[in-house]
Design a protein around this motif. Sequence first.
Motif, PDB file in Angstrom:
ATOM      1  N   VAL A  91       3.586  13.036   2.293  1.00 11.02           N
ATOM      2  CA  VAL A  91       4.822  11.984   1.899  1.00 11.02           C
ATOM      3  C   VAL A  91       5.839  12.075   3.143  1.00 11.02           C
ATOM      4  O   VAL A  91       6.394  11.272   2.833  1.00 11.02           O
ATOM      5  N   ALA A  94       4.447   9.420   5.127  1.00 14.77           N
ATOM      6  CA  ALA A  94       4.732   7.938   4.478  1.00 14.77           C
ATOM      7  C   ALA A  94       5.256   6.623   5.186  1.00 14.77           C
ATOM      8  O   ALA A  94       6.784   7.052   5.068  1.00 14.77           O
ATOM      9  N   ASN A  95       5.013   5.799   5.097  1.00 15.79           N
ATOM     10  CA  ASN A  95       6.060   4.409   4.860  1.00 15.79           C
ATOM     11  C   ASN A  95       6.892   4.122   3.837  1.00 15.79           C
ATOM     12  O   ASN A  95       6.325   4.984   2.571  1.00 15.79           O
ATOM     13  N   ARG A  97       7.797   2.748   1.690  1.00 13.35           N
ATOM     14  CA  ARG A  97       7.268   1.857   0.544  1.00 13.35           C
ATOM     15  C   ARG A  97       6.628   2.104  -0.298  1.00 13.35           C
ATOM     16  O   ARG A  97       6.554   2.632  -0.954  1.00 13.35           O
ATOM     17  N   TYR A  98       5.272   3.285   0.229  1.00 15.92           N
ATOM     18  CA  TYR A  98       4.751   3.965   0.150  1.00 15.92           C
ATOM     19  C   TYR A  98       4.395   5.119  -0.211  1.00 15.92           C
ATOM     20  O   TYR A  98       3.719   5.905  -0.180  1.00 15.92           O
ATOM     21  N   LYS A  99       5.698   5.789  -0.310  1.00 15.79           N
ATOM     22  CA  LYS A  99       5.274   7.318  -0.616  1.00 15.79           C
ATOM     23  C   LYS A  99       4.945   7.436  -1.580  1.00 15.79           C
ATOM     24  O   LYS A  99       4.024   8.702  -1.605  1.00 15.79           O
ATOM     25  N   ALA A 100       5.491   7.154  -2.622  1.00 15.34           N
ATOM     26  CA  ALA A 100       4.210   7.779  -4.434  1.00 15.34           C
ATOM     27  C   ALA A 100       2.528   7.382  -3.775  1.00 15.34           C
ATOM     28  O   ALA A 100       2.379   8.299  -4.359  1.00 15.34           O
ATOM     29  N   VAL A 101       2.658   5.879  -3.268  1.00 15.60           N
ATOM     30  CA  VAL A 101       1.125   6.664  -3.554  1.00 15.60           C
ATOM     31  C   VAL A 101       0.385   7.269  -2.783  1.00 15.60           C
ATOM     32  O   VAL A 101      -0.457   7.780  -2.758  1.00 15.60           O
ATOM     33  N   THR A 102       1.605   7.320  -1.546  1.00 13.24           N
ATOM     34  CA  THR A 102       0.155   8.331  -0.230  1.00 13.24           C
ATOM     35  C   THR A 102       0.474   9.529  -0.633  1.00 13.24           C
ATOM     36  O   THR A 102      -0.230  10.504  -0.352  1.00 13.24           O
ATOM     37  N   SER A 104      -0.257  10.349  -3.900  1.00  7.55           N
ATOM     38  CA  SER A 104      -1.240  10.954  -4.616  1.00  7.55           C
ATOM     39  C   SER A 104      -2.777  10.979  -4.097  1.00  7.55           C
ATOM     40  O   SER A 104      -2.574  11.147  -4.593  1.00  7.55           O
TER      41      SER A 104
END
Length: 183
Positions: A91, A94-95, A97-102, A104
């Motif tokens: 996290v 991560a970028n 914008r993509y913290k949640a996806v990263t 996961s």
Amino acid sequence: VQMVSFWGLFAVGFLSRPVGAVLFGHLGDTKGRGACLLWTVLLMGIPTILIGCLPSYHQIGIAAPILLALFRLIQGLAMGGEFGAAMVYLVELANPRYKAVTGSIGYVSLGAGVVLGILVVTALISLVPEAALYTWGWRVPFLLSVITVASAVLLRYNMPESSEFNHSHAEIAQEAYHRQQQR
């Protein structure tokens, strides 16, 4: 008695996980996520390999189950620290914008690891005769972890710290310096 011993060994690994989470959470916050993740993979991997080399009860007596319990304890501590540190590291890197996806990715990787483990055991069961499984075959997955441990250590040896960690670590150091100056 044998069933209680089996579940007891299983429980040792699980009950030590929260302690590992606290211990390695502190290490990750003070020394860095990279150092924490290197230690956790070593403390998970080395006992796993040693389980594959562990002499039987008939060879070393009561020392065999005691060593197995110790190895499971160390693995549990490492697992407790590994997952939390890996998630925080993902996290933080991560970028925005993509913290949640990263983040996961950690859960997906956990599932992929379980599937890989099942595939290795399934292949082993289908390739090795049952009598051999009980004498030496069960050791193969543990010994194959040498490959995983070596790869993980190489990847983690010089892992860069996240800019978030470096920034917060610098802020803490600056606060401590200012408190020292005020005295």
